[in-house]
Design an enzyme around this catalytic site. Sequence first.
Site, PDB file in Angstrom:
ATOM      1  N   SER A   1     -30.277 -18.413  13.158  1.00 39.26           N
ATOM      2  CA  SER A   1     -31.186 -18.963  13.495  1.00 39.26           C
ATOM      3  C   SER A   1     -31.915 -20.547  14.744  1.00 39.26           C
ATOM      4  O   SER A   1     -30.939 -21.168  15.567  1.00 39.26           O
ATOM      5  CB  SER A   1     -32.401 -20.304  12.415  1.00 39.26           C
TER       6      SER A   1
ATOM      7  N   TYR B   1     -31.451 -27.172   6.769  1.00 45.19           N
ATOM      8  CA  TYR B   1     -31.225 -26.165   7.222  1.00 45.19           C
ATOM      9  C   TYR B   1     -31.109 -25.551   8.335  1.00 45.19           C
ATOM     10  O   TYR B   1     -30.152 -24.490   8.803  1.00 45.19           O
ATOM     11  CB  TYR B   1     -32.699 -25.099   6.790  1.00 45.19           C
TER      12      TYR B   1
ATOM     13  N   LYS C   1     -27.668 -24.054   9.297  1.00 43.77           N
ATOM     14  CA  LYS C   1     -27.025 -22.648  10.006  1.00 43.77           C
ATOM     15  C   LYS C   1     -25.976 -22.885  11.706  1.00 43.77           C
ATOM     16  O   LYS C   1     -25.377 -22.118  11.228  1.00 43.77           O
ATOM     17  CB  LYS C   1     -28.078 -22.264  10.759  1.00 43.77           C
TER      18      LYS C   1
HETATM   19  N1  NAD Z   1     -37.465 -15.379   8.180  1.00 46.56           N
HETATM   20  C1  NAD Z   1     -37.354 -15.754   8.610  1.00 46.56           C
HETATM   21  O1  NAD Z   1     -37.836 -16.096  10.468  1.00 46.56           O
HETATM   22  C2  NAD Z   1     -35.975 -16.172   9.365  1.00 46.56           C
HETATM   23  C3  NAD Z   1     -35.435 -17.551  10.911  1.00 46.56           C
HETATM   24  C4  NAD Z   1     -34.585 -17.354  11.011  1.00 46.56           C
HETATM   25  C5  NAD Z   1     -33.107 -16.843   9.872  1.00 46.56           C
HETATM   26  N2  NAD Z   1     -33.560 -16.377   8.774  1.00 46.56           N
HETATM   27  C6  NAD Z   1     -32.160 -16.321   7.986  1.00 46.56           C
HETATM   28  O2  NAD Z   1     -31.889 -14.333   7.525  1.00 46.56           O
HETATM   29  C7  NAD Z   1     -31.901 -14.527   6.588  1.00 46.56           C
HETATM   30  C8  NAD Z   1     -32.791 -14.048   5.799  1.00 46.56           C
HETATM   31  O3  NAD Z   1     -34.287 -14.298   5.449  1.00 46.56           O
HETATM   32  P1  NAD Z   1     -35.063 -14.013   4.274  1.00 46.56           P
HETATM   33  O4  NAD Z   1     -36.748 -13.609   5.719  1.00 46.56           O
HETATM   34  O5  NAD Z   1     -35.042 -12.033   4.854  1.00 46.56           O
HETATM   35  O6  NAD Z   1     -34.692 -14.393   3.534  1.00 46.56           O
HETATM   36  P2  NAD Z   1     -35.090 -13.555   2.175  1.00 46.56           P
HETATM   37  O7  NAD Z   1     -35.288 -15.249   1.229  1.00 46.56           O
HETATM   38  O8  NAD Z   1     -35.627 -12.966   1.931  1.00 46.56           O
HETATM   39  O9  NAD Z   1     -33.924 -12.972   1.506  1.00 46.56           O
HETATM   40  C9  NAD Z   1     -32.318 -13.295   2.014  1.00 46.56           C
HETATM   41  C10 NAD Z   1     -31.263 -13.150   1.028  1.00 46.56           C
HETATM   42  O10 NAD Z   1     -31.012 -13.810   0.388  1.00 46.56           O
HETATM   43  C11 NAD Z   1     -29.940 -13.195  -1.088  1.00 46.56           C
HETATM   44  N3  NAD Z   1     -29.363 -14.599  -1.375  1.00 46.56           N
HETATM   45  C12 NAD Z   1     -29.558 -15.743  -1.234  1.00 46.56           C
HETATM   46  N4  NAD Z   1     -28.908 -16.922  -1.603  1.00 46.56           N
HETATM   47  C13 NAD Z   1     -27.780 -16.116  -2.287  1.00 46.56           C
HETATM   48  C14 NAD Z   1     -26.483 -16.185  -2.606  1.00 46.56           C
HETATM   49  N5  NAD Z   1     -25.777 -17.465  -2.676  1.00 46.56           N
HETATM   50  N6  NAD Z   1     -25.817 -14.948  -2.443  1.00 46.56           N
HETATM   51  C15 NAD Z   1     -26.242 -13.813  -2.273  1.00 46.56           C
HETATM   52  N7  NAD Z   1     -28.148 -13.444  -2.141  1.00 46.56           N
HETATM   53  C16 NAD Z   1     -28.225 -14.497  -1.969  1.00 46.56           C
HETATM   54  C17 NAD Z   1     -31.476 -13.970  -1.831  1.00 46.56           C
HETATM   55  O11 NAD Z   1     -31.633 -13.010  -2.740  1.00 46.56           O
HETATM   56  C18 NAD Z   1     -32.517 -12.364  -0.846  1.00 46.56           C
HETATM   57  O12 NAD Z   1     -32.851 -11.497  -1.430  1.00 46.56           O
HETATM   58  C19 NAD Z   1     -31.735 -16.040   5.773  1.00 46.56           C
HETATM   59  O13 NAD Z   1     -30.128 -16.370   5.833  1.00 46.56           O
HETATM   60  C20 NAD Z   1     -32.639 -16.870   7.070  1.00 46.56           C
HETATM   61  O14 NAD Z   1     -31.583 -18.456   6.980  1.00 46.56           O
HETATM   62  C21 NAD Z   1     -34.909 -15.980   8.199  1.00 46.56           C
END
Ligand code: NAD
Length: 340
Positions: free
Chosen positions: A117, A141, A145
């Site tokens: 991120s 957070y 990361k």
């Molecule tokens: N959405 C954003 O703007 C953004 C920005 C930067 C980074 N990210 C990163 O992208 C990734 C996905 O984010 P997202 O927005 O799709 O979030 P999200 O919450 O929709 O997806 C995360 C997924 O991981 C699963 N999960 C969580 N903990 C888990 C575990 N211990 N074991 C197995 N599965 C698990 C959840 O059930 C979910 O399906 C994350 O790592 C997040 O930190 C997201």
Amino acid sequence: MRWLLTGGAGYIGAHVLRAMQAADLEVVVFDDLSTGDPGRVPAAVPLVVGSILDGATLRRTLGDYQIGGVVHLAGKKAVAESVADPLRYYRENVVGTLTLLEEMRTAGVGRLVFSSSAAVYGTPAGETVEETAATRPESPYGRSKLVGEWMVQDAAAAVGISSVSLRYFNVVGCADPTLADTGGTNLFPLVMRALMDGARPVVYGADYPTRDGSCIRDFIHVQDLAEAHVAAARLVGWRRCAETVNIGCGSGHTVLEVLDAVGEVTGRDTTPTISPRRPGDPVRMVAAAVKAERLLGWRASRGLEAMVVSAWQAHHPDSVARRLPVHPDGPAAGPAAAVA
Ligand SMILES: NC(=O)c1ccc[n+]([C@@H]2O[C@H](COP(=O)([O-])OP(=O)(O)OC[C@H]3O[C@@H](n4cnc5c(N)ncnc54)[C@H](O)[C@@H]3O)[C@@H](O)[C@H]2O)c1
């Protein structure tokens, strides 16, 4: 070769899954469904319900499906929640990634794309932030990361895992209303929900030193982001590397510009309520996007209009989205035209 996609039932993961399928990559989803939705995983794709904290289930999955590479998105993502419950974030994002790396080493799985991120940068100094900029994350957070990136890089060097860590900027929009971001802590879902409730969207801080006083962010369409994962998977499959790459458009919009665009597309009044600045919100966060193009052969192609229209239709399926007006200096909607 078969890929394991952790977090594939989540908002971004569901888009990555579709982009990988479109590129003819074979995928198995691994997700504990804590925030994910199994309905986002097509019936033809194997879904293993399990936690990345559970080494035994990971081991079995890597072996049973003869996994050759991992795209690792599973984790927690809400900055405010991470401040309130930091240990949960370190457990899920740090211990979870550590467990995955250990099981990859044991199973001899040598390819990894890691979801990082822009939060690892904290408050960057320049107009755009390069991958070599100092990392000073300002939340548990962001720190979780960054530790994840370090573990991935160290494992890459020591046990021969080929890796790319992707630092996402502000991910928005959707390919389909059923895949929308329902997380609710990011700008787009918050604004859409406020409009649906007949409330005013809230803007935190209108006294920043920017062209209209609101913060500047690099918004990236989730479909573009998903395609970057395919490019990264191809790279780690092709040669040994340990890279960190920004995934953004390389240009920024202010929060008030986004609200104007939402007003144009939805026909609703998006006059905001101005609240005080939130601690830790940087004035400006825009990616230097050159490395992604050079290394991955990838650049963002979808503009603000596509982001806003898709987000609005997801929250308001019966709506008719309007077009954004064309900017006198070029197309207002495209990433290239976004004013930084
Ligand atoms: N959405 C954003 O703007 C953004 C920005 C930067 C980074 N990210 C990163 O992208 C990734 C996905 O984010 P997202 O927005 O799709 O979030 P999200 O919450 O929709 O997806 C995360 C997924 O991981 C699963 N999960 C969580 N903990 C888990 C575990 N211990 N074991 C197995 N599965 C698990 C959840 O059930 C979910 O399906 C994350 O790592 C997040 O930190 C997201």
